[in-house]
Design a protein around this motif. Sequence first.
Motif, PDB file in Angstrom:
ATOM      1  N   CYS A 183       0.838  -1.204   0.000  1.00 53.75           N
ATOM      2  CA  CYS A 183       0.000   0.000   0.000  1.00 53.75           C
ATOM      3  C   CYS A 183       0.872   1.253   0.000  1.00 53.75           C
ATOM      4  O   CYS A 183       0.558   2.246  -0.657  1.00 53.75           O
ATOM      5  N   GLU A 184       1.991   1.211   0.720  1.00 54.88           N
ATOM      6  CA  GLU A 184       2.897   2.365   0.718  1.00 54.88           C
ATOM      7  C   GLU A 184       3.581   2.544  -0.635  1.00 54.88           C
ATOM      8  O   GLU A 184       3.825   3.661  -1.090  1.00 54.88           O
TER       9      GLU A 184
ATOM     10  N   SER B 111       0.967   4.159  -2.931  1.00 51.98           N
ATOM     11  CA  SER B 111       0.825   5.600  -2.678  1.00 51.98           C
ATOM     12  C   SER B 111       2.033   6.361  -3.208  1.00 51.98           C
ATOM     13  O   SER B 111       1.914   7.435  -3.785  1.00 51.98           O
TER      14      SER B 111
ATOM     15  N   SER C 297       1.644   6.691  -6.932  1.00 54.16           N
ATOM     16  CA  SER C 297       0.587   7.601  -7.394  1.00 54.16           C
ATOM     17  C   SER C 297       0.876   9.043  -6.972  1.00 54.16           C
ATOM     18  O   SER C 297       0.628   9.984  -7.732  1.00 54.16           O
ATOM     19  N   ASP C 298       1.435   9.247  -5.767  1.00 54.35           N
ATOM     20  CA  ASP C 298       1.831  10.597  -5.373  1.00 54.35           C
ATOM     21  C   ASP C 298       2.875  11.161  -6.335  1.00 54.35           C
ATOM     22  O   ASP C 298       2.851  12.334  -6.679  1.00 54.35           O
TER      23      ASP C 298
END
Lengths: 344, 344, 344, 344
Positions: free
Chosen positions: B115-116, B119, B122-123
């Motif tokens: 999940c990190e 992110s 996508s960030d």
Amino acid sequence: MLSFESDYIEGAHPLILDALVKTNMDSQSGYGADKYTESAKKKLADLCGNPDCQIQFLTGGTQTNQLVIDTMLRQFEGVVAAQTGHVSVHEAGAIEYTGRKVLTLPSHDGKIKACELDSFISDFYADGNCEHMVFPGMVYISHPTEYGTLYSKSELEELSSVCRKNNIPLYMDGARLGYALASRNTDVTLKDIASLCDVFYVGGTKVGALCGEAVVFTRKNMPIHFEHLVKKHGALLAKGRLLGVQFDTLFTDDLYLKLGKNAIDRAEELKSLFAEKGCKFFLDSPTNQQFIILENSKIEKLRQKVKFSFWEKYDDSHTVVRFATSWATTSEKIEELRKILSED
Amino acid sequence: MLSFESDYIEGAHPLILDALVKTNMDSQSGYGADKYTESAKKKLADLCGNPDCQIQFLTGGTQTNQLVIDTMLRQFEGVVAAQTGHVSVHEAGAIEYTGRKVLTLPSHDGKIKACELDSFISDFYADGNCEHMVFPGMVYISHPTEYGTLYSKSELEELSSVCRKNNIPLYMDGARLGYALASRNTDVTLKDIASLCDVFYVGGTKVGALCGEAVVFTRKNMPIHFEHLVKKHGALLAKGRLLGVQFDTLFTDDLYLKLGKNAIDRAEELKSLFAEKGCKFFLDSPTNQQFIILENSKIEKLRQKVKFSFWEKYDDSHTVVRFATSWATTSEKIEELRKILSED
Amino acid sequence: MLSFESDYIEGAHPLILDALVKTNMDSQSGYGADKYTESAKKKLADLCGNPDCQIQFLTGGTQTNQLVIDTMLRQFEGVVAAQTGHVSVHEAGAIEYTGRKVLTLPSHDGKIKACELDSFISDFYADGNCEHMVFPGMVYISHPTEYGTLYSKSELEELSSVCRKNNIPLYMDGARLGYALASRNTDVTLKDIASLCDVFYVGGTKVGALCGEAVVFTRKNMPIHFEHLVKKHGALLAKGRLLGVQFDTLFTDDLYLKLGKNAIDRAEELKSLFAEKGCKFFLDSPTNQQFIILENSKIEKLRQKVKFSFWEKYDDSHTVVRFATSWATTSEKIEELRKILSED
Amino acid sequence: MLSFESDYIEGAHPLILDALVKTNMDSQSGYGADKYTESAKKKLADLCGNPDCQIQFLTGGTQTNQLVIDTMLRQFEGVVAAQTGHVSVHEAGAIEYTGRKVLTLPSHDGKIKACELDSFISDFYADGNCEHMVFPGMVYISHPTEYGTLYSKSELEELSSVCRKNNIPLYMDGARLGYALASRNTDVTLKDIASLCDVFYVGGTKVGALCGEAVVFTRKNMPIHFEHLVKKHGALLAKGRLLGVQFDTLFTDDLYLKLGKNAIDRAEELKSLFAEKGCKFFLDSPTNQQFIILENSKIEKLRQKVKFSFWEKYDDSHTVVRFATSWATTSEKIEELRKILSED
């Protein structure tokens, strides 16, 4: 099939395998901090007649050339080599990959001349535009060269003298050094090399080891934090003992020179054989690589029975081929070749 | 002295040495074009359940990480790794040396979280300024990690899924893969890895070979002219047979897994031993590296009788140390350690 | 002092300075996202007759050569150039610095020959050992060359044809392109170049700009994320408008060609002048750089009154010197030189 | 449209353009050997209070950071920077591209702390494994930082002291140095910087020049053959006068500081304006960049009338945005912004 393809087609000299077996279960620290590496370094320093020399064992030749050249040059410098030098042509761009330019001098049967080196350097500094060019920062030679030829002691002295006058290290690639030292036509000893070169390596891979090259810095000039730099290049073996044990064996009871001598004896037999058959040599090589000019049609037939290497085109109907002997070549193999050559 | 310093303090498993001796005088072409290399590749492909995978044998771990990362990234990309990842911290800058940036994610006992990662990616693309930053172009994990921990199959599936969604290869450093596969707490098989990763390597150096890592490209994604690139990195062995023979042996009769199992069995004994003595573990490691928190005064005494590694400062009076077992660790050595620990 | 030292001894053409003044306080985004850059790109694409070409403005020539070569080559490739090529000799190793090897062909008055290029490439692939050598991955030419000479249209067509047959991009260094296009002895137009080359640059620094080179990718072949790569090379200007405004001016009302024509007209006057004085030319240059063989004693006297460049040693008593005209050279300066030459 | 997007959206201060026009047709040698460059260097050395400092003018900030870091580090070293430092995040990997690792410290509003630096270095050398890690070889700070904050004189002294104790150069990125020096909340002067840093640069691009950064080596520590290294990085301008003339103007009659002061005055007005409107600041910036926390919905409306930069996500409904003033910002523009903000 009978093969003279290269000097790295067999494994290792049996004494090396014996030593690996014998020392196998002894627990030793990694990265070269083992007692075999220490012992091998001491023996090599003694053979060099220079107890202060600094030694690092590495795995292969390209790796060694890349690492030595990259870590000894300053950022504005490149390495001078013969146009035919291994680092100029056959290292897959490994030198340039590290950001270093190879500056080339004419090749004379694989060698460079001290007078041409001297002119090259003085012309460089005479050029008003030299800040826009790469500075000569090291001289690379190989001994034997790509063509099996050797520098004489006086040639080495002259090169060394030009280098020292210009404060540029002289680096000798000794991938096949054992075959140079054992040649019947050399006046150059290991002690001479250790005295005239600033850094050189004693090749193991092509002279009886499974792998391994021993780099010698002769003037307290090993780059600082060299272990870090070896690691940074991806060249640091975890089990440094693999190199230590092998070189410890090679440097015991003159094994390294004995392996060299076998290759030379077989090469001389091979030379006689080709000479008897009326073959022309591309040049007179005093070491284990013999370069022979063969008709292309002849090559096609021959390669069905024996392996050897294509070297370069000679003319439209002839090619230069290489036959290499090694520490592992037996007289029986030479006889086998004699039969094959006689069949035609 | 008794040593649990690392998993590379002995030579090679005896069967490997036997094979080297037995094949020694067989003439074979260099650079990996030998029949042993061919056989080893076939066996590994079978174990992976992927006859189409592409395999290259290399000499060491840093070299492998450097080569895989450098040759698979595009010029605008870097590699994502845990902040504690080997390539982030302990490779002497070998990744950056080739011009590549390591982009770091938080470490969870040495692992990264899908999940990190998601992110992070996508960030990155949401940032209007992303052209001025290094693009995430590969994900690096190790299994076991720097802390001996393992990914579960579902964790690997999630990472793989994030990578494939973003068209980024997932690379697993398997320097100690044998110890992962043989762990009592894993549901991940070699076939899972070959299916979920885009590239990974099976470590030999730390699992019973003298040297050697087997890189597997699982999706026909070996960079073109890879032999050239290996040479350019100084990583191509002339006697490729040295790697071929060793891996051919490791991949015969499940030897690789058996070696892994021995280390795990000894590690479990070692864990029990330290637990009995009331020592605290830094984390729960299911593989051959055990991280124990010891008082500094205790360490001083202990190291006079047994070798182990300092890992990191824990607090002002305690330090994390590592005890490693391996394919070569015997139950006798564990008993010897028991006696030493009981002496206090 | 009167100077023919180079074509970059003055600032910029007054129209360029006017444009910089006029647009100065207009707020525009950075990094090339300004309207002047957009306009300049459109004008250049029109001049190239190729609305689809991709354009990037850069600051200087070495930077441009380094960036284009580094970003277009694949990892196993090097760039082929004349032995006398700027990238071979006078870029301070900037090409090798990025890990790329320059592969050299013989120079014919600064040019390379299509037939020799063709042989070089086919010999390369015929070499059994080619995986250990650097692959030819791009061809570099300059127009004018280091010696002011020009390729004819048919020569360019032949080079382009060899390149396309081998799927290798042809790259033209146009640092002095304005002087090539305006030469009285050329049949090559900008549209020809845009059609025959895969990438080239239109030099601004030496043809009337303060700084700036316009790189043109002619076949939708700009490397992806090129802005990132430009930044990574340290080559991205924050105020991209500085380049945009200048090129927008140069590409308006044929200013670029007019500046070229002035230099050529002055160079022809200079040629006549030296010919009248009985001086020998090193070669016949149809562009703004004239190479004259002068006695060393003559040079010493002359340089006290006029600046010019030493090029290379001719023989023990003669040297090749370079006189360069430019967009800024006036007929008055030629007359001044006439007087100086007549004084002896 | 009204823009506070950055401090490089206009051209150059009119006095700079005047100087370029006035000196335009004066013939000067290239590569920085012109009289304007010489004059500018002398003036800057005087402002630094250090006649012996060595100065090189370069074109842009990334280029400067890349060149300084790459040429000053030794091969086993990396550069220490704040995790948020420009070289850590926003240089497109330009530092790693040259083979150098960025070692990160925690960011405190963009700054690093001397005590944390000190611990980092001593922990490094205390680590038994440090040969396998990248050595701290330089400390990078920027002033102002990425967040517009400033080091106090005592903070700089402490950093300098840690660096000198460890024999590591302290390098200050002064891309916006003019805005630091003119801040109302600073006790740091240019002379302080020249005394406490080993190398720093005075930014021109963002403080009124078309382009240009002035690198100052304060301790006779410019790397040897620096012109060659500049060229090798593709960073040597042929018309060095472009940089010389601009800096000569900036360093005449305190123009550089005056430009700084204008930006600061406008920034204070801008701060008051946002404070009046009840906006929250992300941090207290004493320089020309102001970071404001705005509701995402508010941002959407505002950006239709005024340009500014997105900085980073604050929370799910807020974003940090940056408004930058510069040498070119007028009070009229601040008033215009006031009207826009009042419209809501």
